[in-house]
Write a protein that holds these residues in place. Structure first.
Motif, PDB file in Angstrom:
ATOM      1  N   PHE A 182     -75.788  24.071  82.134  1.00 29.41           N
ATOM      2  CA  PHE A 182     -74.380  23.958  82.504  1.00 29.41           C
ATOM      3  C   PHE A 182     -73.656  25.298  82.388  1.00 29.41           C
ATOM      4  CE2 PHE A 182     -73.065  19.247  82.307  1.00 29.41           C
ATOM      5  CZ  PHE A 182     -74.247  18.874  82.912  1.00 29.41           C
ATOM      6  N   ARG A 202     -72.893  17.617  89.210  1.00 25.98           N
ATOM      7  CA  ARG A 202     -72.411  16.695  88.181  1.00 25.98           C
ATOM      8  C   ARG A 202     -70.890  16.559  88.197  1.00 25.98           C
ATOM      9  NH1 ARG A 202     -76.679  16.072  84.423  1.00 25.98           N
ATOM     10  NH2 ARG A 202     -78.524  16.149  85.730  1.00 25.98           N
ATOM     11  N   PHE A 260     -80.097  27.381  75.998  1.00 23.70           N
ATOM     12  CA  PHE A 260     -80.103  27.645  77.442  1.00 23.70           C
ATOM     13  C   PHE A 260     -79.721  26.383  78.224  1.00 23.70           C
ATOM     14  CE2 PHE A 260     -82.555  31.042  75.614  1.00 23.70           C
ATOM     15  CZ  PHE A 260     -82.032  32.149  76.274  1.00 23.70           C
ATOM     16  N   ASN A 261     -78.627  25.787  77.831  1.00 22.25           N
ATOM     17  CA  ASN A 261     -78.093  24.638  78.567  1.00 22.25           C
ATOM     18  C   ASN A 261     -77.701  25.111  79.963  1.00 22.25           C
ATOM     19  OD1 ASN A 261     -76.508  22.590  79.625  1.00 22.25           O
ATOM     20  ND2 ASN A 261     -75.573  22.089  77.656  1.00 22.25           N
TER      21      ASN A 261
END
Lengths: 148, 155
Positions: free
Chosen positions: A48, A58, A45-46
């Motif tokens: 990004f 970012r 579950f990154n």
């Protein structure tokens, strides 16, 4: 959304020649639902891949797909074309992000056909995944050959 | 570069290949063929083929701490997760794996090296993950490259 391709699995590797090609497969547009579903299946579950505010903070233009989502579809497409017992090696390089909304085309072309010391024929393929705007998002190589 | 990174002990765990997980992955990878993967019919032929895409992420489910090696390094403060990108993955298949089978998995950091561009320092982490039957028969080897990107003007 997706075209599985019209090829019938299970041809003989020896019938392939340099320039033989897997029928191209189009997938897309990639949606947030696809990425969340893939994250749920894999357990990664990154943020990004789903948190647009974070990724924009970012410096990215938005959420992008997991590399293995694209690589996994390539692997499944090769297996569906060549037969599930035929994939010996697959190498992929993640060249560009896959953004939400991208429609991807998966291609593989035979570069070389050879026979090893055990008289087993194998075919080396050059693989690409390209977005509709012409970006090559993934490049790779696959080797097909009969297995045990 | 910190060569002590290479002294990290390999991670070992058992990966039970489950038909339902293979099917879930097939659907997540937009495989619309309802026969792929197939449930085990109890005979010699064909059980569900383990899908290659599951293998690189199986540590999330089955390792003791639920982390693949690169994120374990991040948790230990040795890698900045927010600067990580995936570089390459290579699969080498020795034989098929089937649902119902249990695979022994050994994941280790094989190589760390740096490359510099005019603007960035790139640190490459190469991992080798070996999948074997519980009898030790090789099933698959995966080599993954993760890259930590650091802008020179960040330092």
């Amino acid at each position: 959304m997706t075209d599985r391709g019209s090829a019938v699995a299970g041809f003989r590797i020896a019938d392939l020649a340099v320039g033989s090609a897997m029928p191209p497969r189009r997938v897309g547009p990639v949606t947030q639902e696809h990425l969340v579903r893939y994250a749920g299946a894999g357990g990664d579950f990154n943020p990004f891949h789903y948190d647009s505010a974070l990724v924009q903070s970012r410096g990215f233009k938005g959420v992008f797909a997991q590399g293995l989502f694209t690589a996994g579809i390539l692997g499944q497409t090769l297996l569906a074309w060549a037969g599930e017992n035929m994939l010996r090696r697959l190498r992929v390089r993640f060249a560009e992000p896959v953004w939400l909304g991208d429609t991807l085309t998966f291609c593989a072309v035979v570069d070389r056909v050879s026979t090893d010391d055990n008289a087993l024929t194998q075919a080396d393929l050059r693989c690409t995944v390209t977005s509709e705007d012409g970006r090559q998002v993934l490049t790779g190589a696959a080797t097909l050959g009969a297995s045990r | 570069m910190d060569q002590d990174l290479l002294k990290q002990a390999p991670t070992e765990f058992v990966f039970p290949v489950e038909w339902g997980k293979c099917r879930e992955f097939a659907l997540a990878l937009l495989d619309s063929d309802p026969a792929s993967p197939k449930p085990d019919d109890g005979g010699d032929d064909p059980a569900a083929l383990l899908m290659p895409a599951i293998m690189p992420v199986c540590a999330f489910r089955y390792s003791q701490d639920g982390l693949p090696a690169i994120l374990r390094l991040a948790q230990a403060g040795l890698v900045d997760r927010s600067r990580l990108v995936q570089g390459e993955v290579e699969f080498e298949f020795h034989r098929r794996a089937w649902s119902g089978e249990q695979l022994s998995v050994t994941e280790k950091l094989a190589k760390v090296y740096d490359k510099e561009t005019s603007k960035e320092v790139l640190r490459f982490f190469e991992f080798e993950t070996a999948f074997r039957s519980l009898d030790g028969e090789p099933v698959c080897m995966i080599r993954t490259v993760n890259i930590e990107r650091r802008r020179k003007d960040d330092d």
